[in-house]
Design a protein around this motif. Sequence first.
Motif, short mmCIF file in Angstrom:
data_model
loop_
_atom_site.label_atom_id
_atom_site.label_comp_id
_atom_site.label_asym_id
_atom_site.label_seq_id
_atom_site.Cartn_x
_atom_site.Cartn_y
_atom_site.Cartn_z
N ALA A 92 69.10 18.06 -24.00
CA ALA A 92 69.30 18.86 -25.20
C ALA A 92 69.07 20.34 -24.88
CB ALA A 92 68.34 18.40 -26.30
N ALA A 93 69.72 21.20 -25.63
CA ALA A 93 69.64 22.64 -25.36
C ALA A 93 68.20 23.16 -25.27
CB ALA A 93 70.44 23.42 -26.41
N PRO A 94 67.30 22.81 -26.18
CA PRO A 94 65.94 23.34 -26.09
C PRO A 94 65.15 22.86 -24.87
CG PRO A 94 66.41 22.55 -28.31
CD PRO A 94 67.50 22.04 -27.42
N GLU A 95 65.65 21.82 -24.22
CA GLU A 95 64.97 21.27 -23.05
C GLU A 95 65.51 21.85 -21.74
OE1 GLU A 95 63.93 16.79 -24.61
OE2 GLU A 95 65.99 17.19 -23.95
N ALA A 96 66.45 22.77 -21.83
CA ALA A 96 67.06 23.36 -20.64
C ALA A 96 66.63 24.82 -20.51
CB ALA A 96 68.58 23.27 -20.71
N LEU A 97 66.27 25.21 -19.29
CA LEU A 97 65.84 26.58 -19.00
C LEU A 97 66.86 27.22 -18.07
CD1 LEU A 97 63.81 28.96 -18.81
CD2 LEU A 97 62.64 27.67 -16.99
N LEU A 98 67.42 28.36 -18.49
CA LEU A 98 68.41 29.08 -17.71
C LEU A 98 67.83 30.34 -17.11
CD1 LEU A 98 71.47 29.70 -16.93
CD2 LEU A 98 71.54 31.00 -19.08
N PHE A 99 68.14 30.58 -15.83
CA PHE A 99 67.86 31.87 -15.18
C PHE A 99 69.20 32.53 -14.88
CE2 PHE A 99 63.98 29.50 -14.17
CZ PHE A 99 63.01 30.45 -14.50
N ASP A 143 80.79 32.00 -22.58
CA ASP A 143 81.44 31.06 -23.49
C ASP A 143 80.48 29.90 -23.76
OD1 ASP A 143 83.02 29.26 -24.86
OD2 ASP A 143 84.73 29.43 -23.49
N GLU A 144 80.23 29.65 -25.02
CA GLU A 144 79.33 28.56 -25.41
C GLU A 144 79.76 27.24 -24.79
OE1 GLU A 144 78.88 26.14 -29.55
OE2 GLU A 144 78.55 28.31 -29.69
N ALA A 145 81.07 27.06 -24.62
CA ALA A 145 81.59 25.81 -24.07
C ALA A 145 81.08 25.56 -22.66
CB ALA A 145 83.12 25.81 -24.10
N ALA A 146 80.83 26.62 -21.90
CA ALA A 146 80.32 26.45 -20.53
C ALA A 146 78.94 25.79 -20.56
CB ALA A 146 80.26 27.79 -19.82
N PHE A 147 78.08 26.27 -21.44
CA PHE A 147 76.74 25.71 -21.52
C PHE A 147 76.77 24.30 -22.11
CE2 PHE A 147 75.99 30.37 -21.90
CZ PHE A 147 75.30 30.52 -20.72
N ARG A 148 77.58 24.10 -23.12
CA ARG A 148 77.64 22.77 -23.74
C ARG A 148 78.20 21.73 -22.77
NH1 ARG A 148 75.63 22.90 -28.55
NH2 ARG A 148 75.89 24.67 -29.97
N HIS A 149 79.14 22.13 -21.93
CA HIS A 149 79.68 21.23 -20.93
C HIS A 149 78.57 20.76 -19.99
CE1 HIS A 149 82.76 19.73 -18.01
NE2 HIS A 149 81.76 19.96 -17.16
N VAL A 150 77.77 21.70 -19.50
CA VAL A 150 76.71 21.37 -18.56
C VAL A 150 75.64 20.51 -19.23
CG1 VAL A 150 74.86 22.31 -17.11
CG2 VAL A 150 77.12 23.38 -17.12
N ALA A 167 75.92 18.48 -21.72
CA ALA A 167 76.44 17.12 -21.92
C ALA A 167 76.47 16.34 -20.61
CB ALA A 167 77.84 17.18 -22.54
N ALA A 168 76.84 17.02 -19.53
CA ALA A 168 76.94 16.36 -18.24
C ALA A 168 75.59 15.91 -17.70
CB ALA A 168 77.63 17.28 -17.24
N ILE A 169 74.55 16.69 -17.97
CA ILE A 169 73.23 16.36 -17.44
C ILE A 169 72.38 15.57 -18.44
CG2 ILE A 169 73.28 18.34 -15.89
CD1 ILE A 169 71.35 19.80 -17.72
N GLY A 170 72.87 15.45 -19.67
CA GLY A 170 72.17 14.65 -20.67
C GLY A 170 70.87 15.25 -21.14
#
Length: 210
Positions: free
Chosen positions: A164-171, A150-157, A159-162
């Motif tokens: 932007a999406a391109p600056e976050a790396l997921l494994f 769910d996109e909302a799961a990623f957007r929640h995290v 927003a909480a960590i401040g």
Amino acid sequence: MKDSPIAPRAVLFDLGGVVLDIDPGRSLALWQPHSRLSAEELRAAFHADEPWCRHETGHLPPEGFLAHLREVLALDCDTDTVRAGFNALLVAEIEETVRLLDAIRAGVPRYAISNTNPVHVAEIERAFPRLLPRFDRVFVSHEIGHRKPDEAAFRHVLAAIGVAAPEALLFDDLLPNIEAARAIGMQAVQVRGPEDVRRGLADRGLLERS
């Protein structure tokens, strides 16, 4: 969609299948002597159904979920045995990946983002007490109210960590989660083993130099 070239400001790790070895077969083996189902029927019945997802988003309490498992798996045993079987799938820390987690360059925060539940979190804290404290913050689906992909799961995290999406790396080990993260602009690496984590971190200059 290709990963963004932007240097990650935060690294997000799934838990099961990435930093924790998971084996549902261990649960089935513990439950089988207590079930009226055949081994094949038991295996088919143990999956992420609607009550499972409600449990993982905080809408079904542990006692209700364990009662559901007892019913759907046709178990003739007490709640402690149902819980023990459910927790049996948590095998061990994936040591090489945990070492890589510790080797991430100073100043780059690391977070956990996991589809999980209060039963498993309590067992992780008991059985692997040094694992979750390694993260700057742990985001679990039953607390944030959303499950990957769910996109909302990623957007929640984010927003909480401040960050932007391109600056976050997921494994993450599951392709639907990888695809969903990339769809909103995150960098994401599908994990089949520790080497994928090592390569993903090294390629982005995120490992401390020895």
